[in-house]
Design an enzyme around this catalytic site. Structure first.
Site, PDB file in Angstrom:
ATOM      1  CB  SER A  16      22.058  48.970  17.109  1.00 55.92           C
ATOM      2  OG  SER A  16      21.289  49.205  15.631  1.00 55.92           O
ATOM      3  CB  CYS A  28      11.060  61.151  12.072  1.00 54.36           C
ATOM      4  SG  CYS A  28      12.823  61.655  12.230  1.00 54.36           S
TER       5      CYS A  28
HETATM    6  C1  PLP Z   1      21.016  49.450   9.347  1.00 53.31           C
HETATM    7  C2  PLP Z   1      21.851  50.268   9.270  1.00 53.31           C
HETATM    8  C3  PLP Z   1      22.660  49.490  10.938  1.00 53.31           C
HETATM    9  C4  PLP Z   1      21.917  49.194  12.562  1.00 53.31           C
HETATM   10  O1  PLP Z   1      21.995  48.138  12.456  1.00 53.31           O
HETATM   11  P1  PLP Z   1      20.642  46.662  12.560  1.00 53.31           P
HETATM   12  O2  PLP Z   1      21.138  45.304  12.272  1.00 53.31           O
HETATM   13  O3  PLP Z   1      19.934  47.352  11.956  1.00 53.31           O
HETATM   14  O4  PLP Z   1      21.253  47.187  13.924  1.00 53.31           O
HETATM   15  C5  PLP Z   1      23.922  50.994  12.023  1.00 53.31           C
HETATM   16  N1  PLP Z   1      24.295  51.625  10.169  1.00 53.31           N
HETATM   17  C6  PLP Z   1      24.369  51.295   9.694  1.00 53.31           C
HETATM   18  C7  PLP Z   1      24.873  52.362   8.389  1.00 53.31           C
HETATM   19  C8  PLP Z   1      22.736  50.706   8.546  1.00 53.31           C
HETATM   20  O5  PLP Z   1      22.642  50.807   7.848  1.00 53.31           O
END
Ligand code: PLP
Length: 395
Positions: free
Chosen positions: A71, A324
């Site tokens: 993220s 959700c």
């Molecule tokens: C899980 C995921 C994220 C977020 O990653 P985190 O490390 O949980 O913040 C972003 N993009 C995709 C496609 C994901 O599957």
């Protein structure tokens, strides 16, 4: 039987990652910014991890920035390109309707800050056309951001084609490769991207750590201000044990990738063929252009939430596109984008397999899922109307 089939949500820490975490935490406890020997040893370990990850991605070590996960990496890539674009009067960003919320919500906020956001549609295949990106590009475009593989339906996007188009037009290109890294080959040079996001916990590493690749020369601004860590682009004392565990997990995943991928495809096709026999259902997304472990279906006449709860009672951990965290009942934006109507999108099921899943587990799921779908349909007033011809089947 117990089956964990939710690897797209997160994976268990791999043995290699667990070992690297414990050893690094014990041995390299120094602050990499400290000038004394204990600090310098930690700094050297950090550098070794950066070089290892860069090598796997086809990047240079100085192009890798450690973050708190996927993220943060997505947020930083998008904001960096957006700010750089705005300085040149370019405020348009092109993306797709099926991105992860880490991308979509960042774009939503940028829209409120005055940027123009274009979300390209995907067809029923769940794959965006590179040509659509080319047609949407203009001289005001600051950034194109398209995910490498979708987290709900597993579809793989033509990122190398999109990268070539962006390079030709001189537009920055970011790809959210969180679902791809460690699972299918990912090379930043072959993709031709300026930014790439990855997250450790999707490939056997710990939660709360990831990385952002930033091509040398591409703009990068910090989201978190403070110390000079990560060459001044990401302040905060580095979580070295987590970085070392991520590195070990990635090395292990990549070493086993071909064998794991072939085994997963076998299980995946068995699941897809078996579940396809359930009447009035549909596979979500292209059958071939998808991640090896992803199986995503919609079943007409049921609620995904009920399906998940009953499967959980049978020991099966799965996910639903409509699940959700906010507690709202909005169906998945991804399923709506591939053309599933609201009622159908609510009856979704995602099974995401990992290296530890077995044929026996797939057989068990192929027994349990049709049973539960049938049970729920028999209780459903919607299903009764469908069977009585008072409503038209969609699938
Ligand atoms: C899980 C995921 C994220 C977020 O990653 P985190 O490390 O949980 O913040 C972003 N993009 C995709 C496609 C994901 O599957």
């Amino acid at each position: 039987m117990f089956v964990y089939a939710d690897h797209a949500a997160t994976t268990k820490l791999s043995a290699a990652a667990m070992k690297a975490y414990a050893e690094t935490a014990a041995k390299y406890y120094g602050n990499p910014s400290s000038l004394h020997s204990v600090g310098q040893e930690a700094q050297e370990m950090l550098t070794a991890c950066r070089e290892e990850i860069a090598g796997i991605l086809g990047a240079e070590a100085r192009e890798i920035y450690f973050t708190s996960g996927g993220s943060e990496a997505d947020n930083q890539a998008i904001r960096s390109a957006a700010y750089a674009g705005a300085r040149k009067g370019k405020k348009k960003i092109i993306s797709t309707a099926i991105e992860h919320h880490a991308v979509l919500h960042t774009l939503k906020r940028l829209e409120r800050e005055g940027y123009e956001i274009v979300l390209l549609p995907v067809g029923e295949s769940g794959v965006v056309e590179a040509k659509a990106v080319e047609e949407a590009l203009d001289e005001n475009t600051a950034l194109v951001t398209v995910m490498l593989a979708n987290n709900e339906i597993g579809t793989i996007q033509p990122v190398a084609e999109i990268g070539a188009i962006c390079k030709k037009q001189g537009v920055l290109f970011h790809t959210d490769a969180v679902q791809a890294v460690g699972h299918i080959p990912v090379n930043v040079k072959k993709i031709g991207c300026d930014y790439l996001a990855l997250s450790a916990h999707k490939f056997g590493g710990p939660k709360g750590v990831g990385a952002l690749y930033v091509r040398r020369g591409a703009p990068i601004f910090p989201l978190i201000e403070g110390g000079a860590q990560e060459r001044g682009k990401r302040a905060g004392t580095e979580d070295l044990p987590a970085v070392a565990a991520m590195t070990a997990a990635l090395k292990a995943s990549v070493a086993d990738m071909d064998a794991t991928s072939a085994a997963l495809q076998g299980l995946q096709h068995k699941l897809i063929d078996g579940l396809s026999k359930i009447p009035h259902c549909a596979l979500n997304g292209d059958r071939e252009m998808r991640l090896p472990g992803n199986v995503s279906f919609c079943f007409e006449g049921i609620e995904g939430e009920s399906l998940l709860l009953l499967l959980d009672e049978k020991g099966i951990c799965a996910s639903s596109g409509s699940a959700c965290t906010s507690g709202s009942l909005d169906p998945s934006h991804v399923l709506l984008a591939i053309g599933r109507v609201h009622d159908v999108a609510h009856g979704s099921l995602r099974l995401s397999l990992g290296a530890e899943n077995t044929v026996a587990e797939v057989d068990y799921m192929l027994e349990a899922i049709p049973e539960v779908v049938n049970y729920l349909r028999n209780m459903s007033p919607v299903w009764r109307d469908l069977m009585a011809g008072k409503r038209q089947f969609i699938l």
